[in-house]
Design a protein around this motif. Structure first.
Motif, PDB file in Angstrom:
ATOM      1  N   LYS A 127      -5.942 -54.862  17.431  1.00  0.00           N
ATOM      2  CA  LYS A 127      -5.352 -53.516  17.400  1.00  0.00           C
ATOM      3  C   LYS A 127      -4.832 -53.216  18.789  1.00  0.00           C
ATOM      4  N   LYS A 135       5.432 -37.403  19.866  1.00  0.00           N
ATOM      5  CA  LYS A 135       5.870 -36.083  19.381  1.00  0.00           C
ATOM      6  C   LYS A 135       6.642 -35.349  20.476  1.00  0.00           C
ATOM      7  N   ASP A 167       1.085 -48.035  13.203  1.00  0.00           N
ATOM      8  CA  ASP A 167      -0.102 -47.244  12.859  1.00  0.00           C
ATOM      9  C   ASP A 167       0.284 -45.809  13.213  1.00  0.00           C
ATOM     10  N   THR A 210       0.316 -49.133   2.184  1.00  0.00           N
ATOM     11  CA  THR A 210      -1.067 -48.682   2.382  1.00  0.00           C
ATOM     12  C   THR A 210      -1.415 -47.621   1.341  1.00  0.00           C
ATOM     13  N   SER A 240      -0.312 -36.077   6.232  1.00  0.00           N
ATOM     14  CA  SER A 240       1.007 -36.047   5.585  1.00  0.00           C
ATOM     15  C   SER A 240       1.925 -36.996   6.333  1.00  0.00           C
ATOM     16  N   ASN A 242       2.613 -41.425   7.040  1.00  0.00           N
ATOM     17  CA  ASN A 242       3.022 -42.566   6.204  1.00  0.00           C
ATOM     18  C   ASN A 242       2.036 -42.826   5.068  1.00  0.00           C
ATOM     19  N   SER A 262      -2.425 -32.036   4.293  1.00  0.00           N
ATOM     20  CA  SER A 262      -2.643 -31.382   5.592  1.00  0.00           C
ATOM     21  C   SER A 262      -1.840 -32.053   6.708  1.00  0.00           C
ATOM     22  N   SER A 264      -2.392 -31.877  11.413  1.00  0.00           N
ATOM     23  CA  SER A 264      -3.452 -31.474  12.342  1.00  0.00           C
ATOM     24  C   SER A 264      -3.459 -29.962  12.596  1.00  0.00           C
ATOM     25  N   PHE A 307      -9.802 -29.445   8.877  1.00  0.00           N
ATOM     26  CA  PHE A 307     -11.076 -30.058   8.453  1.00  0.00           C
ATOM     27  C   PHE A 307     -11.653 -29.415   7.189  1.00  0.00           C
ATOM     28  N   CYS A 320      -6.575 -39.552   4.334  1.00  0.00           N
ATOM     29  CA  CYS A 320      -5.502 -40.434   4.823  1.00  0.00           C
ATOM     30  C   CYS A 320      -4.970 -39.990   6.182  1.00  0.00           C
ATOM     31  N   GLY A 375      -1.777 -52.229   3.377  1.00  0.00           N
ATOM     32  CA  GLY A 375      -0.750 -52.233   4.428  1.00  0.00           C
ATOM     33  C   GLY A 375      -0.677 -53.590   5.102  1.00  0.00           C
TER      34      GLY A 375
END
Ligand code: NDP
Length: 446
Positions: A127, A135, A167, A210, A240, A242, A262, A264, A307, A320, A375
């Protein structure tokens, strides 16, 4: 943990890496999973297999300097954790998010090792990523960052060595910039990255894989445990991005009703079912916020605590979004409200306490390393196409994905049965994955 061998290793890890909470959490779940299996296998301890498995083969950390649109030099940290290549070349995504640190990279690389083993493909685990936040950055800024990131990463990867993918925060756009830079530096056109655009070696179904795979896995469990399917089931899908979007689209295609999603900044809830195509428009095309859904559907409920999404009633929960987004309080609410299945699209979205609660309450719980392996499996299919210089059709790849997810479910289930509890897929997935990796490590010597 009752096993002394595992206990000793865990204590040493805690002493050395006490601050790496996400990594320790992933190791703890794995140890729980294989504890019983180890009782029958003395050779594992003698050959130091577990000590070698919990230590990454290599961690590469590097500086990523880049210039923003105002001419200011910014510096981020880049990582590649090459965890284990016992069964094949390192493979795993790149995450660009401000929360990225060594602990998160290690937990993801560790998980990836087992996930890749479960796919049945010859892929090791890795990874990587950076604390860079794409963003609110211009395309040029993202391009300059990706160029600088690859200026270092290229030395450590290769189509037979280590094959990164996307990712969180790494979409087809970032993969394109990274791939273009790799090609310029090396003068090589190979499948060194997956998740590529279709015009330069990408695979159909990779972007959907995925989410689709998660639904195929969930469907297998619904059929096996309850003789049920998605038809008429109320489903909560967190996130919301990929994974979440293609999960939600497939749930609807299979007859389910997605009642909440959702980001964040909060979640939206509509018991009659959300208009997923509108969410795709907001998120994929305009990079908007989930709250903007209310502009078209003002009666939808919006809550600014992401949350709390799990406090709403549903039959099936598919987290997800990100790690540790579902805690004990959420698990209790889900079960109280009649939820029968929780399958993980994100990596390690449920806390250890939440997982234990699911297992105690005997629901169908599909752990991430099994449920979201679609994925990377499709990335494996992309690599296959690149090597053959051929492209498969959408249906061909989708059918291969379905078969792989079915196989992952069955292998995990069979291992769980062998270990004495067919509902414990944490044990099932870990044992099935571990068997193959440990066999390869034992065969190859120290
Ligand atoms: P994306 O960046 O595309 O999407 C992540 C989404 O999760 C965004 O909508 C983000 O919202 C949202 N999010 C982040 N934190 C929270 C939170 N606390 N509560 C609710 N929503 C939140 O990433 P992916 O969809 O690619 O990845 C999601 C998860 O799936 C990760 O755990 C990843 O490791 C895992 N995964 C991804 C694979 C892939 O193929 N992409 C493969 C296997 C696993 P915001 O925009 O506000 O940040």
């Amino acid at each position: 943990m009752n096993n002394q061998y595992l206990n000793k290793i865990y204590q040493e890890l805690e002493l050395k890496n006490g601050h790496e909470v996400e990594f320790l959490q992933a190791v703890k779940e794995f140890f729980y999973g294989i504890e019983k299996y180890l009782l029958k296998n003395n050779e594992i301890e003698k050959q130091g297999i577990i000590e070698r498995l919990v230590a990454p083969n290599r961690i590469i950390t590097f500086q990523v300097p880049w210039v923003d649109d105002f001419g200011k030099v910014c510096v981020n940290t880049g990582y590649r954790v090459q965890f284990n290549n016992a069964i094949g070349p390192y493979k795993g995504g790149l995450r660009f998010h401000p929360s990225v640190n060594q602990s998160i990279m290690k937990f993801l690389g560790f998980e990836q090792t087992f996930k890749n083993s479960l796919t049945g493909l010859a892929l090791g685990g890795a990874k990587g990523g950076s604390d860079f936040d794409p963003k609110n950055k211009s395309d040029q800024e993202i391009y300059r960052f990706c160029q600088s990131f690859m200026m270092e990463l290229y030395r450590h990867i290769g189509h037979n060595v280590d094959i990164p993918a996307g990712d969180i925060g790494v979409t087809a756009k970032e993969i394109g910039y990274l791939y273009g830079t790799y090609k310029k530096i090396t003068n090589e056109v190979t499948g060194v990255l997956t998740g590529k655009g279709l015009s330069y070696g990408g695979s159909l179904v990779r972007k959907e894989a995925t989410g689709y795979g998660l639904c195929y896995f969930t469907l297998e469990g619904l059929k096996y445990y309850f003789n049920e399917d998605f038809n008429g089931k109320k489903v909560i899908v967190s996130g919301s991005g990929n994974v979440a979007i293609y999960t939600a689209l497939k749930v609807v295609e299979l007859g389910g009703i997605v009642v909440a999603m959702s980001d964040s900044n909060g979640y939206i809830y509509e018991p009659k079912g959300l208009d997923i195509n509108h969410i795709v428009e907001i998120k994929e095309n305009n990079k908007g916020r989930i709250k903007e859904y209310l502009n078209k559907y003002p009666k939808t409920i919006f809550n600014d605590s992401c949350f709390d999404i799990w406090q709403n009633p549903c039959d099936i929960a598919l987290p997800c979004a990100t790690q540790n987004e579902l805690d004990l309080k959420s698990a209790q609410a889900l079960i109280k409200n009649g939820c029968i299945a929780v399958c993980e699209g994100a990596n390690m979205p449920s806390t250890i306490e939440a997982v234990n609660y699911f297992l105690e309450n005997k629901i169908f719980y599909g752990p991430a390393k099994a449920a979201n392996a679609g994925g990377v499996a499709t990335s494996g299919i992309e690599m296959m196409q690149n090597s053959m210089r051929q492209s498969f059709s959408f249906d061909q790849v989708d059918n291969m994905l379905k078969d792989i997810m079915k196989e992952i479910f069955n292998n995990s289930l069979n291992a769980a049965k062998e270990m004495g509890n067919e509902l414990d897929l944490v044990v099932g997935a870990n044992v099935a994955a571990f068997k193959k990796i440990s066999e390869a490590m034992l065969a190859q010597g120290v």
